[in-house]
Design a protein around this motif. Sequence first.
Motif, PDB file in Angstrom:
ATOM      1  N   CYS A  94       0.831  -1.208   0.000  1.00  0.00           N
ATOM      2  CA  CYS A  94       0.000   0.000   0.000  1.00  0.00           C
ATOM      3  C   CYS A  94       0.863   1.255   0.000  1.00  0.00           C
ATOM      4  N   HIS A  95       1.982   1.192   0.709  1.00  0.00           N
ATOM      5  CA  HIS A  95       2.894   2.342   0.750  1.00  0.00           C
ATOM      6  C   HIS A  95       3.581   2.552  -0.588  1.00  0.00           C
ATOM      7  N   ASP A  96       4.101   1.445  -1.154  1.00  0.00           N
ATOM      8  CA  ASP A  96       4.872   1.547  -2.393  1.00  0.00           C
ATOM      9  C   ASP A  96       3.998   1.789  -3.615  1.00  0.00           C
ATOM     10  N   GLU A  97       2.786   1.252  -3.583  1.00  0.00           N
ATOM     11  CA  GLU A  97       1.876   1.366  -4.723  1.00  0.00           C
ATOM     12  C   GLU A  97       0.484   1.768  -4.215  1.00  0.00           C
ATOM     13  N   PRO A  98       0.317   3.016  -3.808  1.00  0.00           N
ATOM     14  CA  PRO A  98      -0.946   3.437  -3.196  1.00  0.00           C
ATOM     15  C   PRO A  98      -2.172   3.223  -4.074  1.00  0.00           C
ATOM     16  N   GLN A  99      -1.964   3.101  -5.381  1.00  0.00           N
ATOM     17  CA  GLN A  99      -3.098   2.833  -6.261  1.00  0.00           C
ATOM     18  C   GLN A  99      -3.659   1.426  -6.049  1.00  0.00           C
ATOM     19  N   ARG A 100      -2.941   0.591  -5.277  1.00  0.00           N
ATOM     20  CA  ARG A 100      -3.383  -0.789  -5.041  1.00  0.00           C
ATOM     21  C   ARG A 100      -4.015  -0.965  -3.647  1.00  0.00           C
ATOM     22  N   ASP A 215       4.075   5.021  11.020  1.00  0.00           N
ATOM     23  CA  ASP A 215       5.417   4.517  10.740  1.00  0.00           C
ATOM     24  C   ASP A 215       5.453   2.997  10.726  1.00  0.00           C
ATOM     25  N   ILE A 216       4.742   2.370  11.652  1.00  0.00           N
ATOM     26  CA  ILE A 216       4.726   0.903  11.721  1.00  0.00           C
ATOM     27  C   ILE A 216       4.136   0.298  10.448  1.00  0.00           C
ATOM     28  N   PHE A 217       3.071   0.927   9.948  1.00  0.00           N
ATOM     29  CA  PHE A 217       2.377   0.359   8.786  1.00  0.00           C
ATOM     30  C   PHE A 217       2.772   1.019   7.463  1.00  0.00           C
ATOM     31  N   HIS A 218       3.691   2.005   7.534  1.00  0.00           N
ATOM     32  CA  HIS A 218       4.184   2.679   6.327  1.00  0.00           C
ATOM     33  C   HIS A 218       3.036   3.321   5.541  1.00  0.00           C
ATOM     34  N   MET A 219       2.014   3.787   6.239  1.00  0.00           N
ATOM     35  CA  MET A 219       0.839   4.350   5.585  1.00  0.00           C
ATOM     36  C   MET A 219       0.452   5.660   6.266  1.00  0.00           C
ATOM     37  N   THR A 220      -0.085   6.576   5.483  1.00  0.00           N
ATOM     38  CA  THR A 220      -0.557   7.842   6.027  1.00  0.00           C
ATOM     39  C   THR A 220      -1.921   7.637   6.668  1.00  0.00           C
ATOM     40  N   GLU A 221      -2.357   8.634   7.417  1.00  0.00           N
ATOM     41  CA  GLU A 221      -3.687   8.572   8.027  1.00  0.00           C
ATOM     42  C   GLU A 221      -4.754   8.385   6.946  1.00  0.00           C
ATOM     43  N   GLN A 222      -4.656   9.146   5.876  1.00  0.00           N
ATOM     44  CA  GLN A 222      -5.629   9.044   4.796  1.00  0.00           C
ATOM     45  C   GLN A 222      -5.631   7.645   4.178  1.00  0.00           C
ATOM     46  N   GLN A 223      -4.454   7.063   4.000  1.00  0.00           N
ATOM     47  CA  GLN A 223      -4.368   5.729   3.417  1.00  0.00           C
ATOM     48  C   GLN A 223      -4.959   4.670   4.340  1.00  0.00           C
ATOM     49  N   LEU A 224      -4.767   4.828   5.650  1.00  0.00           N
ATOM     50  CA  LEU A 224      -5.358   3.892   6.608  1.00  0.00           C
ATOM     51  C   LEU A 224      -6.878   3.967   6.560  1.00  0.00           C
TER      52      LEU A 224
END
Length: 286
Positions: A94-100, A215-224
Amino acid sequence: MSEYKDIDLSSWTQVGQGGNGFTYENPSHPGLILKVDRKQINTLEFVKHEFEVSRAVERLGLPTPKMHEMVRVGNLYGTISDRIKDKKSLSRICHDEPQRIEEMAQVMCSNGKILFSTKCDTDFFPSRKEQLMRALDKVQFISRKNRCILKDFALTIQDIKTCSHGDFNMGNLVLSGDKPIWIDLDRFGYGDPMFDLGHLYQICNVYAPMKQVQDIFHMTEQQLHLFWDAFAKAYTGHDDHSEFDCQAGRFACLDMILRYEFQKCSLPEKMFFGVYIRRLIKSFYL
């Protein structure tokens, strides 16, 4: 002499870091991985439990790395297991390819449903409901009134005999190519799937603004938030998943209570949980 082989960590290279510990590889053992939990939780009892649980989950037919042995790493304990080839967690994807993100949420959903429909070994694994009831008796920093509210709800939960991961999140389902594999199984048990779903809701919504969690999940708040929305739509089959969110929010509160069963909490952590438990009760129970 220790019954566990001693490992010289200087010959191993750190290749990963999660909420509970670190992973290492050694070029002399290309098919294996060494995991060492953080000092705060690294006891013989804890690591042995993690080792035995992983083997028991493998016997259930669920995909998980094969455990080979327990080892000593200085004053700590570790486990050696099969290395997952080309391993990548859903959160890292999700971090590397947010479109996925939507695709990965659907992967989490489909594998979660398999997990939740798998009959558990109830002689070996603990009941999530029984763990919750014990935790409710010893939890601190909640009022007697709120304890009664949570106990009344807990008594209505069915003691379902299917599998529950215990730390159900996008970091603990990894892909090896297209093959999904569950990791970090030390809280595995059986019970209502909502225990796991409440945990995921908590990460993607309650904890999402916290930098440490991001940081743990390598994702932003919006992405979560986006991950939860896509997951909930896939799980319920409906665009409007507000009722599902409400139930997940109730179980997110119970998930905080369960932390008292899973690990020792420091005074600041107890105070932190006390604040958020009150907020969740106000939002989802009253």
